[in-house]
Design an enzyme around this catalytic site. Structure first.
Site, PDB file in Angstrom:
ATOM      1  N   GLY A  21       7.857 -12.635   6.767  1.00 53.65           N
ATOM      2  CA  GLY A  21       8.543 -13.836   6.294  1.00 53.65           C
ATOM      3  C   GLY A  21       7.664 -15.051   6.096  1.00 53.65           C
ATOM      4  CE  LYS A 100      16.180  -0.067   2.704  1.00 56.63           C
ATOM      5  NZ  LYS A 100      15.030  -0.438   3.539  1.00 56.63           N
ATOM      6  CG  LEU A 102      17.938  -6.623  -4.597  1.00 58.04           C
ATOM      7  CD1 LEU A 102      17.570  -8.005  -5.127  1.00 58.04           C
ATOM      8  CD2 LEU A 102      18.830  -6.746  -3.368  1.00 58.04           C
ATOM      9  CB  THR A 115       7.113 -13.440  -4.558  1.00 60.40           C
ATOM     10  OG1 THR A 115       5.693 -13.536  -4.613  1.00 60.40           O
ATOM     11  CG2 THR A 115       7.549 -13.167  -3.127  1.00 60.40           C
ATOM     12  CG  HIS A 116       4.894  -7.217  -7.107  1.00 60.72           C
ATOM     13  ND1 HIS A 116       5.416  -6.163  -6.382  1.00 60.72           N
ATOM     14  CD2 HIS A 116       3.776  -6.741  -7.709  1.00 60.72           C
ATOM     15  CE1 HIS A 116       4.655  -5.105  -6.551  1.00 60.72           C
ATOM     16  NE2 HIS A 116       3.654  -5.423  -7.342  1.00 60.72           N
ATOM     17  N   GLY A 150      14.893  -2.334 -12.819  1.00 56.98           N
ATOM     18  CA  GLY A 150      13.725  -1.484 -12.623  1.00 56.98           C
ATOM     19  C   GLY A 150      12.927  -1.875 -11.390  1.00 56.98           C
ATOM     20  CG  ASP A 152       7.994  -4.569  -8.287  1.00 56.22           C
ATOM     21  OD1 ASP A 152       8.813  -5.356  -7.785  1.00 56.22           O
ATOM     22  OD2 ASP A 152       7.335  -3.763  -7.611  1.00 56.22           O
TER      23      ASP A 152
HETATM   24  C1  GRF Z   1       4.494 -10.484  -0.003  1.00 54.48           C
HETATM   25  O1  GRF Z   1       3.148 -10.363  -0.360  1.00 54.48           O
HETATM   26  C2  GRF Z   1       5.414 -10.048  -1.122  1.00 54.48           C
HETATM   27  O2  GRF Z   1       4.898 -10.264  -2.368  1.00 54.48           O
HETATM   28  C3  GRF Z   1       5.506  -8.572  -0.866  1.00 54.48           C
HETATM   29  O3  GRF Z   1       5.558  -8.437   0.504  1.00 54.48           O
HETATM   30  C4  GRF Z   1       4.887  -9.540   1.104  1.00 54.48           C
HETATM   31  C5  GRF Z   1       5.851 -10.168   2.069  1.00 54.48           C
HETATM   32  O4  GRF Z   1       5.174 -11.024   2.923  1.00 54.48           O
HETATM   33  N1  GRF Z   1       6.630  -7.990  -1.564  1.00 54.48           N
HETATM   34  P1  GRF Z   1       5.964 -12.011   3.881  1.00 54.48           P
HETATM   35  O5  GRF Z   1       7.047 -11.190   4.587  1.00 54.48           O
HETATM   36  O6  GRF Z   1       6.537 -13.106   3.055  1.00 54.48           O
HETATM   37  O7  GRF Z   1       4.924 -12.493   4.855  1.00 54.48           O
END
Ligand code: GRF
Length: 210
Positions: A21, A100, A102, A115-116, A150, A152
């Site tokens: 988090g 997961k 959605l 965010t990825h 999809g 990402d």
């Molecule tokens: C982030 O890098 C996010 O992009 C990815 O998982 C990580 C989560 O990190 N999907 P956090 O839980 O916010 O520290």
């Protein structure tokens, strides 16, 4: 004599997490400033006991857990998650490390910003940092995008680039990605919340600001 303009109400969001988090914490810290224009109404998770939920509780934000294992089918979990989100009536949802996929009940009701940790469309999926290293990429980064049905694949909103160093491990590279991911997510969420940025609508995604 002029009447002072009342402060604009902040935009309410629900944030979904699965782990440490740190992205959530960046949003919590930003939302402490009324000028940011965001109120985190609740934080939801797909598992109990994670640091992300502790961060929310420490900030006085309501939390909920919606586990796939507690439902007979994935579709029922999707509907259950939609119901828990709906309890808080957010304008939109942020997936910040929610691990997961959605389903249509959630995606049909809210715009979801994810965010990825890679430069999509490169390295989608759950192991993006590991995959970038294994592929010998010299550059990777992070992507904030709208979630579609999809993995990402939704439209990209913003990206930040990170050089891969020769001695990088998955952890060291992910730490440097997160250092850019946090401000990027904070920026995008704030702009959307304040009405400074409109988002594309994608298949299965509801109108923003319901
Ligand atoms: C982030 O890098 C996010 O992009 C990815 O998982 C990580 C989560 O990190 N999907 P956090 O839980 O916010 O520290």
């Amino acid at each position: 004599m002029t009447t002072p303009t009342p402060p604009t109400e902040p935009t309410g969001i629900v944030v979904l997490v699965s782990g440490s988090g740190t992205n959530l914490q960046a949003l919590i810290d930003a939302a402490a400033d009324p000028a940011y224009g965001v109120r985190i109404l609740a934080v939801g998770a797909d598992r109990a006991g994670i640091t992300g939920l502790h961060r929310a509780a420490a900030a006085g934000i309501p939390t909920f857990v919606c586990r796939v294992a507690d439902f007979v089918t994935r579709a029922e979990w999707d509907a259950g998650l939609a119901s828990r989100i709906d309890d808080h009536a957010p304008a939109f949802v942020v997936s910040a490390g929610f691990m997961k996929l959605l389903g249509p009940e959630v995606l049909g009701r809210w715009t979801v910003i994810n965010t990825h940790p890679a430069l999509l469309p490169s390295f989608p999926g759950a192991h993006a940092v590991r995959d970038a290293l294994a592929a010998g990429a010299t550059e990777t980064g992070c992507t904030v995008h709208v979630v579609d049905s999809g993995v990402d694949t939704g439209p990209v909103i913003a990206q930040a680039r990170v050089a891969v160093e020769q001695d990088d491990t998955e952890d060291s590279l992910h730490d440097r990605i997160k250092a850019l991911e946090h401000p990027l997510l904070v920026q995008v969420v704030g702009e959307v919340a304040r009405g400074e940025r409109s988002l594309p609508t994608v298949d299965g995604t509801g109108p923003q600001g319901r």
